[in-house]
Design a protein around this motif. Structure first.
Motif, PDB file in Angstrom:
ATOM      1  N   VAL A  58      82.363  90.292  10.855  1.00 48.00           N
ATOM      2  CA  VAL A  58      81.406  91.209  10.111  1.00 48.00           C
ATOM      3  C   VAL A  58      82.285  92.015   9.316  1.00 48.00           C
ATOM      4  CG1 VAL A  58      80.040  91.441  12.400  1.00 48.00           C
ATOM      5  CG2 VAL A  58      82.036  92.919  12.007  1.00 48.00           C
ATOM      6  N   ILE A  59      81.472  92.545   8.274  1.00 48.46           N
ATOM      7  CA  ILE A  59      82.295  93.226   7.101  1.00 48.46           C
ATOM      8  C   ILE A  59      81.876  94.771   7.587  1.00 48.46           C
ATOM      9  CG2 ILE A  59      81.951  94.086   4.739  1.00 48.46           C
ATOM     10  CD1 ILE A  59      80.752  91.472   4.180  1.00 48.46           C
ATOM     11  N   VAL A  60      83.063  95.393   7.543  1.00 44.53           N
ATOM     12  CA  VAL A  60      83.254  96.692   7.799  1.00 44.53           C
ATOM     13  C   VAL A  60      82.979  97.993   6.881  1.00 44.53           C
ATOM     14  CG1 VAL A  60      84.562  98.666   8.975  1.00 44.53           C
ATOM     15  CG2 VAL A  60      84.872  96.167   9.622  1.00 44.53           C
ATOM     16  N   ASP A  98      83.588 110.736  10.785  1.00 46.49           N
ATOM     17  CA  ASP A  98      82.596 110.461  11.832  1.00 46.49           C
ATOM     18  C   ASP A  98      83.167 110.222  13.005  1.00 46.49           C
ATOM     19  OD1 ASP A  98      80.849 110.570   9.742  1.00 46.49           O
ATOM     20  OD2 ASP A  98      80.589 108.389   9.296  1.00 46.49           O
ATOM     21  N   VAL A  99      84.109 109.396  13.451  1.00 45.36           N
ATOM     22  CA  VAL A  99      84.892 109.366  14.527  1.00 45.36           C
ATOM     23  C   VAL A  99      85.352 110.391  15.184  1.00 45.36           C
ATOM     24  CG1 VAL A  99      86.786 107.973  15.536  1.00 45.36           C
ATOM     25  CG2 VAL A  99      85.529 106.829  13.916  1.00 45.36           C
ATOM     26  N   ALA A 121      81.942 102.571  13.105  1.00 42.12           N
ATOM     27  CA  ALA A 121      81.908 101.969  11.666  1.00 42.12           C
ATOM     28  C   ALA A 121      80.561 101.090  11.400  1.00 42.12           C
ATOM     29  CB  ALA A 121      83.114 101.297  11.246  1.00 42.12           C
ATOM     30  N   GLU A 122      80.125 101.134  10.279  1.00 47.23           N
ATOM     31  CA  GLU A 122      78.948 100.147   9.938  1.00 47.23           C
ATOM     32  C   GLU A 122      79.464  98.730  10.003  1.00 47.23           C
ATOM     33  OE1 GLU A 122      75.800  99.729   6.265  1.00 47.23           O
ATOM     34  OE2 GLU A 122      78.161  99.247   5.967  1.00 47.23           O
ATOM     35  N   ARG A 129      88.847 109.234  -2.238  1.00 48.00           N
ATOM     36  CA  ARG A 129      88.213 109.386  -1.061  1.00 48.00           C
ATOM     37  C   ARG A 129      87.937 108.184  -0.395  1.00 48.00           C
ATOM     38  NH1 ARG A 129      84.728 113.627   0.444  1.00 48.00           N
ATOM     39  NH2 ARG A 129      84.477 114.451  -1.831  1.00 48.00           N
ATOM     40  N   GLY A 130      88.893 107.840   0.522  1.00 47.48           N
ATOM     41  CA  GLY A 130      88.917 106.507   1.340  1.00 47.48           C
ATOM     42  C   GLY A 130      87.655 106.362   1.996  1.00 47.48           C
ATOM     43  N   ILE A 131      87.304 105.029   2.303  1.00 40.14           N
ATOM     44  CA  ILE A 131      86.093 104.858   2.924  1.00 40.14           C
ATOM     45  C   ILE A 131      86.609 105.058   4.521  1.00 40.14           C
ATOM     46  CG2 ILE A 131      84.527 102.939   3.750  1.00 40.14           C
ATOM     47  CD1 ILE A 131      84.113 104.492   0.836  1.00 40.14           C
TER      48      ILE A 131
END
Length: 287
Positions: free
Chosen positions: A42-44, A217-218, A282-283, A208-210
């Motif tokens: 999966v792509i994060v 959020d974590v 994470a998405e 602004r790192g993803i």
């Protein structure tokens, strides 16, 4: 099977992937890029990466090379064609091909796009997390708009090379006031005496790192306080824990800076806690 790349509308063998000699990315670093992790097929955080791509393109006044939905499909197809289960994709968009001139080419010049993907070994990432990394500090000599993710990375490459030559794996930039900005390819975090996470505010001085954004959020889910403020090299070296974040590594503990041990010289518990919770939050986009 050989690797496959997407270049300006065509899927081609990686060894044959080429751009024009007058592509403005090649001649002026006039382009932007994104790197995104692929984990367990999966792509994060794809949405946030495409959001940032759109911002970078807008700041440089470069058009999208295709619709956002079409680009997402290209990314997924390149990952599938390269059979990437654990690894990354790289995406680069430039202002396009035009006669060499510093001013922008005429309206309607088609942007150039390249998408590649490759597999990485999760065991190598795990080994780095278990051992921790070493870092050096270097003066921040980059242009002021490092908040735009451009392909102009010569200062970053020079900093990383300096780190390698000193037996380290990352270089941490320091501004004129002696405060930490970010790593050559990472965002920098420390754990202060109160157990709070501290990182520099995401203004024009850092990217602004993803992963940085998702880590917030974590931390909220874990009940860990985040303090966005400037901090000095001395404070960082005296902190309980230091780690760096990036899309392809999530967070790596830093156990030594400029030859000085951080904490007890071993990976700290905060980075481990963040790493263990990261992928639950994470998405994840299926390939």
């Amino acid at each position: 099977m050989s690797r496959i790349a997407y270049v300006n509308g065509a899927y081609v063998p990686h060894s044959d992937a080429m751009v024009h000699v007058e592509d403005r990315g090649y001649q002026f670093a006039d382009g932007v890029y994104e790197v995104c992790e692929i984990r367990h097929g999966v792509i994060v955080d794809l949405t946030r990466h495409l959001d940032r791509l759109g911002r970078s393109l807008g700041e440089l006044r470069i058009d999208w090379p295709m619709s956002r939905a079409a680009l997402a499909q290209v990314i997924r197809r390149v990952a599938r064609m390269n059979h990437v289960k654990n690894g990354m994709f790289y995406l680069q968009v430039t202002r396009g091909v035009a006669k060499r001139d510093h001013v922008f080419p005429k309206a309607g010049t088609r942007p150039s796009i390249v998408v590649t993907a490759k597999s990485t070994d999760p065991k190598i990432i795990a080994a780095k997390n278990a051992k921790g990394l070493k870092a050096i500090t270097v003066p921040d000599n980059r242009w002021e708009r490092v908040d735009i993710k451009t392909v102009g990375l010569l200062p970053n490459a020079m900093a990383r090379q300096a780190a390698k030559e000193q037996g380290a794996q990352e270089a941490i930039y320091v501004d004129r006031d002696g405060n930490v900005t970010e790593g050559a390819a990472t965002n920098v975090w420390m754990v202060d005496a109160d157990g709070a996470l501290v990182t520099r505010p995401a203004e024009h001085g850092i990217l602004r790192g993803i992963t940085r954004t998702t880590l917030q959020d974590v931390a909220a889910r874990l009940g860990v306080e985040i303090r966005e403020r400037k901090f000095s090299v001395e404070e960082m070296k005296a902190s309980r824990e230091v780690f760096i974040t990036a899309a392809t590594s999530i967070c790596f503990p830093i156990v030594e800076i400029d030859g000085h041990a951080v904490g007890n010289g071993h990976p700290g518990s905060m980075s481990q806690k963040i790493r263990e919770a990261f992928f639950d939050i994470a998405e994840k986009t299926s390939i």
